[in-house]
Every structure is written in structure tokens, then in C-alpha cells.
Design a protein around this motif. Structure first.
Motif, PDB file in Angstrom:
ATOM      1  N   GLY A  96       0.852  -1.187   0.000  1.00  0.00           N
ATOM      2  CA  GLY A  96       0.000   0.000   0.000  1.00  0.00           C
ATOM      3  C   GLY A  96       0.887   1.236   0.000  1.00  0.00           C
ATOM      4  O   GLY A  96       2.057   1.169   0.407  1.00  0.00           O
ATOM      5  N   SER A  97       0.357   2.355  -0.471  1.00  0.00           N
ATOM      6  CA  SER A  97       1.208   3.554  -0.441  1.00  0.00           C
ATOM      7  C   SER A  97       1.363   4.065   0.983  1.00  0.00           C
ATOM      8  O   SER A  97       2.305   4.776   1.290  1.00  0.00           O
ATOM      9  N   ASP A  98       0.454   3.671   1.867  1.00  0.00           N
ATOM     10  CA  ASP A  98       0.623   4.048   3.269  1.00  0.00           C
ATOM     11  C   ASP A  98       1.994   3.610   3.782  1.00  0.00           C
ATOM     12  O   ASP A  98       2.642   4.324   4.540  1.00  0.00           O
ATOM     13  N   TYR A 116      -5.155  14.108   3.852  1.00  0.00           N
ATOM     14  CA  TYR A 116      -5.227  12.690   4.200  1.00  0.00           C
ATOM     15  C   TYR A 116      -4.977  12.497   5.703  1.00  0.00           C
ATOM     16  O   TYR A 116      -3.953  12.935   6.233  1.00  0.00           O
ATOM     17  N   ASP A 118       1.893  13.160  -2.764  1.00  0.00           N
ATOM     18  CA  ASP A 118       1.105  11.927  -2.730  1.00  0.00           C
ATOM     19  C   ASP A 118       0.071  12.002  -3.860  1.00  0.00           C
ATOM     20  O   ASP A 118      -0.892  12.762  -3.779  1.00  0.00           O
ATOM     21  N   TYR A 147      -4.576  10.196  -6.360  1.00  0.00           N
ATOM     22  CA  TYR A 147      -5.707  10.477  -7.254  1.00  0.00           C
ATOM     23  C   TYR A 147      -5.293  11.117  -8.582  1.00  0.00           C
ATOM     24  O   TYR A 147      -6.125  11.684  -9.280  1.00  0.00           O
ATOM     25  N   THR A 168      -0.426   4.948  -5.766  1.00  0.00           N
ATOM     26  CA  THR A 168      -1.031   3.715  -5.241  1.00  0.00           C
ATOM     27  C   THR A 168      -1.748   2.938  -6.346  1.00  0.00           C
ATOM     28  O   THR A 168      -2.200   3.536  -7.322  1.00  0.00           O
ATOM     29  N   SER A 216      -4.404   1.373  -5.431  1.00  0.00           N
ATOM     30  CA  SER A 216      -5.700   1.170  -4.780  1.00  0.00           C
ATOM     31  C   SER A 216      -6.855   1.883  -5.465  1.00  0.00           C
ATOM     32  O   SER A 216      -8.001   1.480  -5.324  1.00  0.00           O
ATOM     33  N   LYS A 217      -6.586   2.992  -6.156  1.00  0.00           N
ATOM     34  CA  LYS A 217      -7.694   3.791  -6.665  1.00  0.00           C
ATOM     35  C   LYS A 217      -7.832   3.604  -8.175  1.00  0.00           C
ATOM     36  O   LYS A 217      -8.728   2.933  -8.633  1.00  0.00           O
ATOM     37  N   ARG A 223      -3.158  -4.236  -1.791  1.00  0.00           N
ATOM     38  CA  ARG A 223      -2.248  -3.415  -0.991  1.00  0.00           C
ATOM     39  C   ARG A 223      -0.916  -3.197  -1.709  1.00  0.00           C
ATOM     40  O   ARG A 223       0.111  -3.794  -1.367  1.00  0.00           O
TER      41      ARG A 223
HETATM   42  C1  LIG Z   1      -6.124   6.116  -0.491  1.00  0.00           C
HETATM   43  C2  LIG Z   1      -4.961   7.004  -0.195  1.00  0.00           C
HETATM   44  C3  LIG Z   1      -3.724   6.489   0.159  1.00  0.00           C
HETATM   45  C4  LIG Z   1      -3.550   5.055   0.588  1.00  0.00           C
HETATM   46  O1  LIG Z   1      -3.464   4.200  -0.372  1.00  0.00           O
HETATM   47  P1  LIG Z   1      -3.053   2.687  -0.112  1.00  0.00           P
HETATM   48  O2  LIG Z   1      -2.123   2.488  -1.253  1.00  0.00           O
HETATM   49  O3  LIG Z   1      -4.316   1.932  -0.225  1.00  0.00           O
HETATM   50  O4  LIG Z   1      -2.360   2.547   1.199  1.00  0.00           O
HETATM   51  C5  LIG Z   1      -2.653   7.332   0.303  1.00  0.00           C
HETATM   52  N1  LIG Z   1      -2.812   8.660   0.155  1.00  0.00           N
HETATM   53  C6  LIG Z   1      -3.989   9.195  -0.144  1.00  0.00           C
HETATM   54  C7  LIG Z   1      -4.102  10.664  -0.295  1.00  0.00           C
HETATM   55  C8  LIG Z   1      -5.105   8.392  -0.318  1.00  0.00           C
HETATM   56  O5  LIG Z   1      -6.286   8.922  -0.565  1.00  0.00           O
END
Ligand SMILES: *Cc1c(COP(=O)(O)O)cnc(C)c1O
Length: 354
Positions: free
Chosen positions: A85-87, A110, A180, A183, A206, A208-209, A217
Motif C-alpha cells: 500500500g502507499s501508506d 489525508y 502523494d 488520485y 497507489t 488502490s484507486k 495493498r
Molecule cells: C487512499 C490514499 C492512500 C492510501 O493508499 P493505499 O495504497 O491503499 O495505502 C494514500 N494517500 C492518499 C491521499 C489516499 O487517498
């Protein structure tokens, strides 16, 4: 809290993920996931035998994934690091570039930035967005801190064009600027090309989106080879096998499947514009979003009440308690059908108020 929990962390306020209720089937517009399944080639590669290799550790160098990302951006793979995950890569970056220093980020953004800062004992200051919820780059000029921003910004969807990002990075040349881009693929222009010229810029993205793999992840960062080497020092001090086998091959395939990616992001952008128009007609206001969500408010009903009424009608959106956006709800852009249903429910709720 047990009596053994660290005193140092006793005040820690963990991040609150969007709810995932199981009591009924909801139209889920609360965590900014993609409504579309992963790329068929990402699923195929998992099913083609990778699972049989789960007795073996994953590749700590994430070679196939780094190469797929590097090819996508036309850069060398030593300028890429993949993460769980990017987290996770944000956590690496906070440790690498802000530990023993301080951080600065917008007041509305965030929610994980302050959580990580507190967990790692990094002092931070917040910088107010302007009245249109946009980042004012000038406000970061004399800030003696590592800077982290989300572009488009989290919660608000507002976007800074690339020349503004370049101004921000150039004016902070002795500090790392983390951008970051969770989006960025919904209409924005990535700052990745700037990492060729600015050794203080780290871009985080990421899967994820926009790449339909939230459950896998996977995230990554791009920067100078030196910044990436620093992040690897942290990674190898924490979790060398951070990306699991299945996610690694799936993400590499998702990155290669440009056609599917383009089709999915195009649909989301179109549906976002449909939703924005429909909300506008219902007298909602919202900052212009370049993301896969819209932060919107309506004078007739509070954000919290609207969230609750939508939930009772089977639609989940996010209501955030941050003071500046508490009148708003954050609506993830789902499929066209989901958004038509959402607009129908909102219309009913407004009718019922009369
Ligand atoms: C969703 C989101 C992340 C986390 O993404 P993961 O890769 O699912 O951990 C990170 N930064 C921002 C701004 C997000 O909205």
C-alpha cells in the motif's frame, strides 16, 4: 489499553478507515475504491500458478513490479520502490526524511499524515488551505520542515497544476517534498517527470484507486536514485518482503495493461462529471474535483444527517468530522448505475425534507 502499552504512545489517535458494514448490501461510495474489477491480466497471472509458490518468500527487490512501473514512466528501475500500500511507503518516507525534523501539510488532507507523525514522534504543523480548499504554494516558502501534500488533495479533490508543484519543489530545494498522487490518474498531470530534475522530490502513488487493486495493498514511490536508496534502507530495516507474491505479479500486470486502465479511468471521469452536474442541479456546492470523489454540501441538510439518511437508504458515503468540512459529505465516484441510484436517493431525501 493494557497496563503494558507504551506511555509514549498513550495519546495516539489511530486512523479511522471508512466503515465496511456487513448488515446489508450497500452501494459503497465511502472509501474511494474503484467500482471496476482488476485488469483481467492481473487476475490471470495470479491464477496461472503464482499461488503454488506461496511457500517461498516474495522477491525483496520487487524486480518485475519495479520494472513495470519504470517502463510506464520511462525511467530506470532504481528510481522506484514498491510497498505494501502507499501508506507503507509514506511511513518509510516520514521515517527517512522527517524523523528528528518536522513535517508540514495542509489543514484538510489525508488523515494518515498526522497519525504517522504522532506514531513516529515527528512534530508537525498544518497550513490552511485557502477558501476554495486549494493549497497555496507560497505558504510553504519559508517552512523549515519536510513537506507532504496530496495532489489532487485528499478529502477536497482540489488539484494543483504541474507548474505549481514545480514552484513548491523549487522553493524548498533543501527539504524533501513528498507529493502523494493517489488520485492523479483522474485527470491530473503527474509530477514523476520532475523527479529527473529535482533531487528533493518524492512522488508517491497507489494501485488502490485508479488501478483497481485496493485489496492487493500495493503502492510505490518515484524519486532520485539516492532518495529511493534511502527508502530502501528503511524498508530493509523494517520489512524486506513487504510486497507479497500475488500482489506483486498482479500489480505488474495492471501497470502493463494500459488499455484497461485508460478505459476505467475515463469512465470514472465521465461519471464524476455526470454526478457533479446532477448535484449542482440539486443546489449542492463542491470544490472542483480532479479525483474519484466529490466533497459536496447542501444548505438544506447537515453533512452528518445526510450521511445517516443515505445510509438508511442503502448508500454509504463518508462524513468526516474535520471542522472545516463537517458540513460536507465525501462521495466516491462509482459506476454510472451506482451514481444514478445515489442521485435518486438524494432527491428523495431532499423531497422528504419539504
Ligand atoms: C487512499 C490514499 C492512500 C492510501 O493508499 P493505499 O495504497 O491503499 O495505502 C494514500 N494517500 C492518499 C491521499 C489516499 O487517498
Amino acid at each position: 489499553m493494557s497496563r503494558f502499552f507504551s506511555d509514549k504512545l498513550s495519546a495516539l489517535e489511530p486512523y479511522t478507515p471508512g466503515e465496511q458494514p456487513r448488515d446489508m448490501v450497500y452501494i459503497k461510495l465511502n472509501t474511494n475504491e474503484s467500482p471496476y474489477p482488476p485488469s483481467p491480466s492481473a487476475i490471470a497471472v495470479i491464477e496461472s500458478g503464482e499461488a503454488d509458490l506461496l511457500n517461498l518468500y516474495s522477491d525483496p527487490t520487487s524486480r518485475v513490479l519495479h520494472q513495470a512501473i519504470a517502463d510506464y514512466y520511462g525511467i530506470s528501475s532504481d528510481r522506484v520502490i514498491a510497498s505494501n500500500g502507499s501508506d507503507e511507503v509514506l511511513a518509510f518516507a516520514f521515517n527517512a526524511f522527517a524523523s528528528g525534523k518536522s513535517l508540514a501539510f495542509p489543514d484538510v488532507t489525508y488523515g494518515f499524515y498526522p497519525v504517522f507523525a504522532n506514531l513516529f514522534g515527528i512534530p508537525y504543523k498544518t497550513v490552511a488551505l485557502d477558501d476554495t480548499f486549494t493549497i497555496r504554494v507560497e505558504d510553504y516558502a519559508d517552512i523549515d520542515s519536510t513537506v507532504v501534500i496530496a495532489n489532487p488533495n485528499a478529502q477536497t479533490g482540489t488539484y494543483l497544476p504541474l507548474y505549481k508543484i514545480e514552484e513548491l519543489v523549487a522553493q524548498n530545494c533543501d527539504r524533501v517534498v513528498i507529493v502523494d498522487e493517489a488520485y492523479i490518474d483522474f485527470g491530473g498531470e503527474s509530477a514523476v517527470p520532475l523527479t529527473d530534475r529535482y533531487d528533493n522530490l518524492l512522488v508517491v502513488q497507489t494501485f488502490s484507486k485508479s488501478r483497481n487493486l485496493a485489496g492487493a495493498r500495493v503502492g510505490f514511490a518515484v524519486g532520485s536514485a539516492d532518495l529511493i536508496a534511502d527508502l530502501n534502507r528503511v524498508k530493509y530495516s523494517f520489512n524486506p518482503y513487504n510486497v507479497n507474491r500475488l500482489s506483486m505479479v498482479a500489480a505488474a500486470e495492471a501497470m502493463k495493461d494500459r488499455q484497461y486502465f485508460t478505459e476505467c479511468t475515463r469512465k470514472i471521469i465521465e461519471t464524476r462529471e455526470y454526478t457533479a452536474d446532477a448535484l449542482n442541479k440539486l443546489d449542492f456546492t463542491y470544490p472542483v474535483s480532479m479525483s474519484n470523489f466529490i466533497l459536496a454540501r447542501c444548505d438544506q441538510i447537515s453533512g452528518k444527517e445526510l450521511y445517516q439518511k443515505l445510509k438508511s437508504k442503502g448508500v454509504l458515503v463518508r462524513h468526516l468530522s474535520d471542522e472545516r468540512i463537517t458540513d460536507y459529505i465525501r462521495i466516491t465516484i462509482g459506476s454510472k448505475e451506482q451514481m444514478e441510484m445515489f442521485i435518486q436517493k438524494i432527491t428523495e431525501i431532499l423531497e422528504e425534507l419539504k
